[in-house]
Design an enzyme around this catalytic site. Structure first.
Site, PDB file in Angstrom:
ATOM      1  N   THR A 184      10.243   8.300 -16.859  1.00 52.36           N
ATOM      2  CA  THR A 184       9.103   7.380 -16.862  1.00 52.36           C
ATOM      3  C   THR A 184       9.514   6.127 -16.112  1.00 52.36           C
ATOM      4  O   THR A 184      10.627   5.632 -16.261  1.00 52.36           O
ATOM      5  CB  THR A 184       8.710   6.937 -18.275  1.00 52.36           C
ATOM      6  OG1 THR A 184       9.848   6.322 -18.873  1.00 52.36           O
ATOM      7  CG2 THR A 184       8.252   8.082 -19.122  1.00 52.36           C
ATOM      8  N   GLU A 329       4.900  11.247 -20.709  1.00 56.45           N
ATOM      9  CA  GLU A 329       5.280  11.806 -22.018  1.00 56.45           C
ATOM     10  C   GLU A 329       4.318  12.898 -22.484  1.00 56.45           C
ATOM     11  O   GLU A 329       4.563  13.567 -23.476  1.00 56.45           O
ATOM     12  CB  GLU A 329       5.298  10.685 -23.075  1.00 56.45           C
ATOM     13  CG  GLU A 329       6.463   9.722 -22.958  1.00 56.45           C
ATOM     14  CD  GLU A 329       6.185   8.538 -22.035  1.00 56.45           C
ATOM     15  OE1 GLU A 329       5.303   8.648 -21.156  1.00 56.45           O
ATOM     16  OE2 GLU A 329       6.864   7.506 -22.183  1.00 56.45           O
ATOM     17  N   LYS A 437      -4.318 -12.274 -25.738  1.00 58.06           N
ATOM     18  CA  LYS A 437      -4.577 -12.682 -27.117  1.00 58.06           C
ATOM     19  C   LYS A 437      -5.022 -14.144 -27.134  1.00 58.06           C
ATOM     20  O   LYS A 437      -4.207 -15.044 -27.041  1.00 58.06           O
ATOM     21  CB  LYS A 437      -3.344 -12.429 -27.987  1.00 58.06           C
ATOM     22  CG  LYS A 437      -3.091 -10.928 -28.048  1.00 58.06           C
ATOM     23  CD  LYS A 437      -1.980 -10.521 -28.967  1.00 58.06           C
ATOM     24  CE  LYS A 437      -2.010  -8.992 -29.086  1.00 58.06           C
ATOM     25  NZ  LYS A 437      -0.725  -8.361 -29.208  1.00 58.06           N
ATOM     26  N   TRP A 442      -8.766 -10.370 -29.115  1.00 53.79           N
ATOM     27  CA  TRP A 442      -8.222  -9.671 -27.953  1.00 53.79           C
ATOM     28  C   TRP A 442      -9.230  -9.616 -26.810  1.00 53.79           C
ATOM     29  O   TRP A 442     -10.406  -9.306 -27.027  1.00 53.79           O
ATOM     30  CB  TRP A 442      -7.837  -8.231 -28.342  1.00 53.79           C
ATOM     31  CG  TRP A 442      -6.622  -8.142 -29.219  1.00 53.79           C
ATOM     32  CD1 TRP A 442      -5.973  -9.189 -29.827  1.00 53.79           C
ATOM     33  CD2 TRP A 442      -5.910  -6.957 -29.590  1.00 53.79           C
ATOM     34  NE1 TRP A 442      -4.900  -8.726 -30.558  1.00 53.79           N
ATOM     35  CE2 TRP A 442      -4.844  -7.364 -30.439  1.00 53.79           C
ATOM     36  CE3 TRP A 442      -6.056  -5.609 -29.300  1.00 53.79           C
ATOM     37  CZ2 TRP A 442      -3.939  -6.450 -30.996  1.00 53.79           C
ATOM     38  CZ3 TRP A 442      -5.161  -4.705 -29.857  1.00 53.79           C
ATOM     39  CH2 TRP A 442      -4.105  -5.120 -30.691  1.00 53.79           C
TER      40      TRP A 442
HETATM   41  P1  AMP Z   1       2.727   7.196 -16.447  1.00 58.66           P
HETATM   42  O1  AMP Z   1       3.557   7.801 -17.502  1.00 58.66           O
HETATM   43  O2  AMP Z   1       3.522   6.477 -15.414  1.00 58.66           O
HETATM   44  O3  AMP Z   1       1.772   8.189 -15.856  1.00 58.66           O
HETATM   45  O4  AMP Z   1       1.843   6.054 -17.132  1.00 58.66           O
HETATM   46  C1  AMP Z   1       1.012   6.330 -18.224  1.00 58.66           C
HETATM   47  C2  AMP Z   1       0.121   5.149 -18.480  1.00 58.66           C
HETATM   48  O5  AMP Z   1      -0.771   4.936 -17.389  1.00 58.66           O
HETATM   49  C3  AMP Z   1      -0.804   5.306 -19.663  1.00 58.66           C
HETATM   50  O6  AMP Z   1      -0.158   5.059 -20.879  1.00 58.66           O
HETATM   51  C4  AMP Z   1      -1.886   4.299 -19.342  1.00 58.66           C
HETATM   52  O7  AMP Z   1      -1.504   2.997 -19.689  1.00 58.66           O
HETATM   53  C5  AMP Z   1      -1.985   4.380 -17.845  1.00 58.66           C
HETATM   54  N1  AMP Z   1      -3.112   5.242 -17.465  1.00 58.66           N
HETATM   55  C6  AMP Z   1      -3.076   6.517 -17.061  1.00 58.66           C
HETATM   56  N2  AMP Z   1      -4.316   6.959 -16.767  1.00 58.66           N
HETATM   57  C7  AMP Z   1      -5.164   5.936 -16.991  1.00 58.66           C
HETATM   58  C8  AMP Z   1      -6.587   5.749 -16.888  1.00 58.66           C
HETATM   59  N3  AMP Z   1      -7.391   6.709 -16.457  1.00 58.66           N
HETATM   60  N4  AMP Z   1      -7.081   4.552 -17.238  1.00 58.66           N
HETATM   61  C9  AMP Z   1      -6.285   3.553 -17.665  1.00 58.66           C
HETATM   62  N5  AMP Z   1      -4.957   3.653 -17.771  1.00 58.66           N
HETATM   63  C10 AMP Z   1      -4.392   4.838 -17.445  1.00 58.66           C
END
Ligand code: AMP
Length: 540
Positions: A184, A329, A437, A442
């Protein structure tokens, strides 16, 4: 009493065998790093995967050993996906856009034994080589003719394959065996490894292909713009083999013009990528008055899809947007927005409002929202809380137990803040770290960003909380203007009027030339918060 069904382990190699047998002539087309287009079939891919498995065995690769890639979307990368996992080793996709120190950390942490790389990444390989003592060999994914000069001793991919026969039986083993590894790209601390299994990958590939998910079939031609180093290209290589669709790999050229040309030449019906890529494509289309002749659907995820982008795809170009949410994840797919039967009579505005949400879960994923004390919140579309998930393709812990046990009572905390409505549609309102915040209440930074990019002069926008003596934090809007566009702070703030609660109104607007992004194209808000740490709001 046990059922009397055969107990056959779910194996990644079975996907490829299936594609060979049942869709043997379906095409896999790649734009290559060397230049030009490569074209072959699932049958030919399967044959080369068997050669590659023999080559890996000849190199001494053992079950469980990590074999890494630094590569674009292309047919050789596809072969490595299947051959490495298929023989029982672990395919580790490295994101080449990470910072050099992070790359060194990842290669060493994963203990990669071989690294396969596209020629573009030779400079990275040269920088990594003497800092990666465990790597036994660096394999250039090319033929002898294109082998580069290098201070690092390189192996040649095509020579490795040419030296082997395609006589290879895929082994069958426990379906819970590790198959692939992806780190990640967290915005803080060292990257953490997510380790997928054959079982999780196959179940996720089924889920991803469903009509209410990516909706992939043997009648599709799919072009994953999302990189194969970004959470397995959202399962497209696997779900592709599962459905037998044609796949088009775009290689290194991801600019609007190159992607558009490939869509048209190869008659692509479905694509998938993060909003940043689509921004480039839409700008190119608009500038040149272009239309899509075959593209029907596109999956947009990785960060929130701006409403203006959904409207542009659907209203101007007739392409259905599938807004999706997931995480490394989660293999990565969690939710996708598609309609239900009961939505048939809905107005256009109501349907669009639903599409701004991140969608309903795919069967296999369970979710809930909880408050800071862990208490369940109602699915009413307004209460927002910490989003928790569980399921057979969701991580139970990181590679080498990095960071300890992440689960809370068996649920994985996503770090996202969301609402869920009575129909099960989830909407991300923020990352828990990014939510602003203000006076104990929020404010969603994502909502404010989405509204800002709907302004015709705004190219990209970020909203962060800035310290405030009275309210703790107040929102600051940071904007990149479109080329040659003019807009003032007052005009932008006026644009919010009537669209948000008064107390959500940003206290100020800052104009910048560009915004910082993570290696996967997300806004890097930690950097923005650092940059604007001492920013003095006019209201402070
Ligand atoms: P990653 O593991 O790098 O793919 O990041 C995952 C994170 O990307 C998620 O926990 C979200 O915060 C963000 N994310 C993924 N898809 C979306 C979406 N369609 N809208 C908003 N946030 C997203």
């Amino acid at each position: 009493m046990h059922g009397l069904m055969m107990n056959m382990p779910l194996m990644i190699s079975a996907l490829l065998k299936h594609a060979d047998q049942n869709h043997g002539d379906a095409e896999i087309v790649s734009r290559t790093v060397e230049g030009g287009i490569h074209r072959y079939t699932y049958r030919a891919a399967h044959q080369r995967c068997r050669r590659l498995a023999n080559a890996l065995r000849a190199l001494g690769v053992q079950p469980g050993e990590r074999v890494a890639t630094l590569a674009w979307n292309g047919y050789r990368h596809f072969e490595i996906y299947f051959a490495v996992s298929g023989m029982g080793a672990v395919m580790h996709t490295i994101n080449p856009r990470l910072f050099p120190e992070q790359l060194v950390y990842i290669v060493n942490h994963a203990e990669d034994s071989y690294v396969f790389f596209d020629l573009t990444f030779l400079p990275l390989v040269e920088a990594l080589a003497d800092k990666s003592p465990k790597v036994k060999g660096w394999v250039a994914m090319t033929d002898r003719e294109h082998m580069p000069q290098s201070k690092v001793k390189l192996l040649c991919y095509e020579e490795l394959l040419a030296a082997q026969s395609d006589d290879y039986e895929w082994p069958v083993f426990d379906e819970n065996t590790a198959s692939s590894l992806c780190y990640t790209s967290g915005t803080t601390g060292n990257p953490k490894g997510v380790l997928y299994s054959h079982r999780s990958t196959i179940l996720h590939a089924y889920g991803a292909a469903l009509p209410d998910a990516l909706n992939m079939s043997a009648r599709d031609c799919v072009l994953p713009v999302v990189p194969m180093f970004h959470v397995n290209a959202w399962s497209i290589p696997y779900s592709g083999a599962l459905t037998g669709c044609k796949i088009v790999f775009p290689g290194p050229q991801l600019d609007g013009k190159s992607v558009y040309e490939l869509f048209e030449q190869e008659k692509v019906s479905l694509s998938a990528g993060v909003p940043t890529v689509w921004m480039g494509l839409l700008a190119h289309m608009k500038q040149n008055g272009l239309r899509f002749s075959t593209l029907k659907r596109t999956v947009i995820g990785g960060s929130a899809c701006p409403p203006a982008m959904i409207r542009s795809f659907q209203d101007e170009y007739g392409v259905q947007v599938l807004h999706a949410w997931g995480m490394t994840e989660m293999s990565p797919l969690g939710t996708v927005t598609t309609f239900k039967l009961k939505h048939d009579g809905m107005s256009k505005a109501e349907r669009e409002a639903l599409q701004y949400k991140q969608g309903r879960v795919i069967f296999g994923v369970e979710m809930k929202i909880v408050d800071d004390g862990g208490k369940d919140l109602p699915w009413d579309g307004t209460a927002f809380g910490n989003l928790m998930v569980r399921g057979p393709w969701i991580t139970s812990g990181y590679f080498k137990a990095e960071g300890g046990n992440p689960l809370k009572d068996g649920w994985f905390p996503t770090g996202d803040v969301a609402t869920i409505d009575a129909d099960g549609y989830m909407q991300i309102t923020d990352r828990s770290k990014d939510v602003i915040k203000s006076g104990g209440e929020w404010i969603s930074s994502i909502d404010l960003e989405n509204l800002a990019v709907a302004h015709p002069a705004v190219q990209e926008a970020a909203v962060i909380g800035v310290r405030h003596p009275k309210w703790d934090e107040r929102p600051l809007l940071i904007v990149v203007k479109k080329k040659d566009a003019q807009v003032t702070k007052e005009e932008l703030l006026k644009f919010y009027e009537g669209k948000i609660a008064k107390w959500w109104m940003p206290d100020d607007v800052a104009f910048v030339d560009s915004l910082p992004h993570t290696a996967t194209g997300k806004l890097l808000k930690t950097k923005l918060r650092e940059d604007f740490l001492n920013y003095k709001l006019p209201s402070a």
